[in-house]
Design a protein around this motif. Structure first.
Motif, short mmCIF file in Angstrom:
data_model
loop_
_atom_site.label_atom_id
_atom_site.label_comp_id
_atom_site.label_asym_id
_atom_site.label_seq_id
_atom_site.Cartn_x
_atom_site.Cartn_y
_atom_site.Cartn_z
N LEU A 267 -11.06 14.42 60.96
CA LEU A 267 -12.05 14.79 61.97
C LEU A 267 -11.60 15.96 62.83
O LEU A 267 -12.11 16.14 63.95
CB LEU A 267 -12.38 13.58 62.84
CG LEU A 267 -13.13 12.45 62.13
CD1 LEU A 267 -13.32 11.25 63.05
CD2 LEU A 267 -14.48 12.94 61.62
N TRP B 153 -13.95 18.09 65.41
CA TRP B 153 -14.97 17.23 66.00
C TRP B 153 -14.41 16.53 67.24
O TRP B 153 -13.21 16.30 67.34
CB TRP B 153 -15.46 16.19 64.99
CG TRP B 153 -16.25 16.78 63.87
CD1 TRP B 153 -15.77 17.27 62.69
CD2 TRP B 153 -17.66 16.99 63.84
NE1 TRP B 153 -16.79 17.76 61.91
CE2 TRP B 153 -17.97 17.60 62.60
CE3 TRP B 153 -18.70 16.71 64.72
CZ2 TRP B 153 -19.28 17.95 62.23
CZ3 TRP B 153 -20.00 17.05 64.37
CH2 TRP B 153 -20.28 17.66 63.13
N ASN C 22 -14.85 13.13 69.66
CA ASN C 22 -15.41 11.79 69.88
C ASN C 22 -15.85 11.72 71.34
O ASN C 22 -15.03 11.69 72.24
CB ASN C 22 -14.35 10.74 69.58
CG ASN C 22 -14.91 9.32 69.66
OD1 ASN C 22 -15.99 9.08 70.20
ND2 ASN C 22 -14.16 8.37 69.15
N CYS D 4 -17.16 6.99 71.94
CA CYS D 4 -17.05 5.86 71.01
C CYS D 4 -15.60 5.39 70.90
O CYS D 4 -14.67 6.05 71.35
CB CYS D 4 -17.55 6.27 69.61
SG CYS D 4 -19.28 6.72 69.55
N SER E 36 -24.15 7.65 66.49
CA SER E 36 -23.90 6.26 66.11
C SER E 36 -24.91 5.41 66.86
O SER E 36 -25.02 5.49 68.08
CB SER E 36 -22.47 5.87 66.52
OG SER E 36 -22.28 4.48 66.43
N LEU F 174 -20.48 11.89 68.08
CA LEU F 174 -19.39 12.76 67.65
C LEU F 174 -19.98 14.16 67.68
O LEU F 174 -21.07 14.39 67.13
CB LEU F 174 -18.96 12.39 66.24
CG LEU F 174 -17.74 13.09 65.65
CD1 LEU F 174 -16.46 12.53 66.26
CD2 LEU F 174 -17.72 12.89 64.12
N GLU G 75 -23.06 7.21 56.56
CA GLU G 75 -22.11 8.24 56.17
C GLU G 75 -22.75 9.61 56.19
O GLU G 75 -23.96 9.76 55.93
CB GLU G 75 -21.56 7.95 54.77
CG GLU G 75 -20.76 6.64 54.67
CD GLU G 75 -20.34 6.31 53.27
OE1 GLU G 75 -19.40 5.50 53.12
OE2 GLU G 75 -20.94 6.87 52.30
N ILE H 271 -17.73 11.48 56.37
CA ILE H 271 -17.56 10.96 57.72
C ILE H 271 -18.28 9.62 57.76
O ILE H 271 -19.49 9.54 57.56
CB ILE H 271 -18.14 11.90 58.78
CG1 ILE H 271 -17.36 13.22 58.82
CG2 ILE H 271 -18.12 11.24 60.16
CD1 ILE H 271 -17.89 14.23 59.82
N CYS I 167 -19.36 6.14 59.79
CA CYS I 167 -19.64 5.65 61.13
C CYS I 167 -19.95 4.16 61.07
O CYS I 167 -20.77 3.73 60.25
CB CYS I 167 -20.83 6.41 61.73
SG CYS I 167 -21.35 5.83 63.36
N THR J 263 -14.76 4.01 65.47
CA THR J 263 -16.19 4.20 65.19
C THR J 263 -16.40 5.27 64.13
O THR J 263 -17.23 5.12 63.23
CB THR J 263 -16.94 4.59 66.47
OG1 THR J 263 -16.77 3.56 67.46
CG2 THR J 263 -18.43 4.78 66.20
N TRP J 264 -15.65 6.36 64.24
CA TRP J 264 -15.76 7.48 63.31
C TRP J 264 -14.48 7.61 62.51
O TRP J 264 -13.38 7.60 63.07
CB TRP J 264 -16.03 8.77 64.06
CG TRP J 264 -17.28 8.74 64.90
CD1 TRP J 264 -17.36 8.43 66.23
CD2 TRP J 264 -18.61 9.03 64.48
NE1 TRP J 264 -18.66 8.50 66.66
CE2 TRP J 264 -19.45 8.87 65.60
CE3 TRP J 264 -19.16 9.40 63.25
CZ2 TRP J 264 -20.83 9.08 65.53
CZ3 TRP J 264 -20.53 9.61 63.18
CH2 TRP J 264 -21.35 9.45 64.32
#
Length: 379
Positions: free
Chosen positions: A33, A36, A38, A41, A203, A63, A209, A53, A55, A45-46
């Motif tokens: 990731l 990216w 977060n 979350c 999310s 994200l 995905e 990716i 979730c 979560t990711w």
């Protein structure tokens, strides 16, 4: 179903296959990731597995990209892993969640599995699962085609059910947004505000995905400050929406309810496990009923009540932590200056949050270090 005039030509041509169109840059490296952020979350979560990716759907949150985009073409493949799943893609979004919401302020491109909201009476009149586009939590848009309020409904039904993959092509240029679902342009809007901001994946309660996320930037068209999301990249969420990691509390004192925390035992504090230096906090507050309920924050041994908030309505409070003490105010109002130097125990630099009545809710806890102010003003 008859298509609006603005879509007729587009429906005849499928989106080019990945790799055929030049000028695209990956937004996801297929391995981790990196690139990216977060927003709000839990760490789990990711995640990334098998080049996608993934979730979990819990908690509700986002994200996002680390920087903003103005004009672009974005392509992404997505699939829900369960029927009736809910999620979205945030376009021209805020850096953190909107006041009283787990979602980013944005233009949302809906990502619903085909069974979501299905009723015995047939089509749901408020939303569809085939590519709605609509502004949320302060953003605005003039919807195209069939619509309800500012929500643009798709002109055709082209999304595939779980666990099949779907392809979105999102064209955003000069405040205009168009969505193509599996090669068919179906929905969109004009005069979007904001028209420059972050891009985010949502999310919202169900596992899904994403893969093959890429972007082709287009020349800028002069988005003004009013048309641009705030550039705020140092906020860090203090609550993960799942459990009390990072906090301590007496058993049963606070209930984790997705993105919110609900006071169960008046006066029992949430105690941060991390020391807080000078900086700024955000805490959204909602009172359940009339009365003298109040949320207070203790730092360096000194307790500061947050401003009174309206009953049954989320309001955002900000707290500045400085050598002068903690100063709290409602977002949109001018903060007062501390009246005296910091008192209390300077070694007690953890934050304690307490509520005076059961049922008081708090959410969207964020912290950022001091923001530098340039000569002549500004952030």
């Amino acid at each position: 179903m008859k298509c609006p005039v603005f879509l007729c030509c587009a429906l005849a041509t499928a989106t080019p296959l990945l790799g055929e169109e030049e000028g695209f840059t990956p937004l996801f490296n297929g391995k981790n990731l990196d690139g990216w952020v977060n927003v709000n979350c839990a760490p789990e979560t990711w995640s990334v597995k098998d080049g996608v990716i993934a979730c979990t759907g819990a908690p509700i949150g986002a994200l996002r990209t680390p920087r903003q985009y103005e004009n672009f073409i974005m392509e992404v493949d997505w699939r829900h892993l369960k029927p009736a799943g809910n999620a979205g893609i945030f376009i021209w979004a805020s850096p953190i969640s909107a006041p009283g919401q787990p979602f980013l302020r944005a233009i949302e491109v809906q990502v619903l599995e085909n069974d979501y909201g299905k009723t015995e009476k047939g089509e749901n009149k408020w939303f569809t699962s085939h590519g709605d586009v609509f502004p949320i939590h302060g953003s605005k848009m003039v919807p195209l085609g069939r619509h309800n309020g500012m929500r643009s409904f798709p002109s055709g039904e082209f999304s595939l059910p779980s666990p099949q993959w779907n392809h979105y092509r999102i064209e955003a240029n000069a405040g205009k947004l168009r969505l193509s679902v599996n090669g068919h342009e179906v929905s969109g809007g004009d005069d979007c505000t904001w028209r420059k901001g972050y891009l985010g994946l949502e999310s919202e309660g169900s596992p899904l995905e994403f893969k093959n996320i890429r972007i082709k930037e287009l020349p800028p068209t002069g988005a003004t400050a009013e048309q641009t999301a705030p550039v705020e990249t140092t906020w860090k969420a203090l609550y993960n929406g799942v459990d009390l990691r990072g906090w301590k509390a007496a058993e049963g004192a606070w209930k984790c309810d997705d993105w919110t925390l609900v006071a169960q035992k008046p006066g029992e504090a949430l105690v941060g496990e991390t020391a807080f230096a000078e900086g700024e906090l955000i805490i959204d507050v909602k009172l359940p009923k009339p009365g003298d309920g109040v949320v207070s924050l203790t730092w360096h041994g000194k307790t500061t009540p947050l401003p009174k908030t309206a009953v049954g309505k989320w309001e955002r409070c900000r707290v500045r932590l400085s050598a002068g003490g903690a100063v709290a105010w409602k977002e949109g109002e001018a903060p007062a200056e501390p009246k005296a130097a910091l008192i209390g125990d300077p070694a007690s630099d953890v934050v304690r949050v307490s509520a005076s009545a059961a049922g008081i809710e708090i959410g969207n806890l964020y912290f950022r270090p001091p923001v530098a102010v340039a000569a002549g003003g500004g952030k």
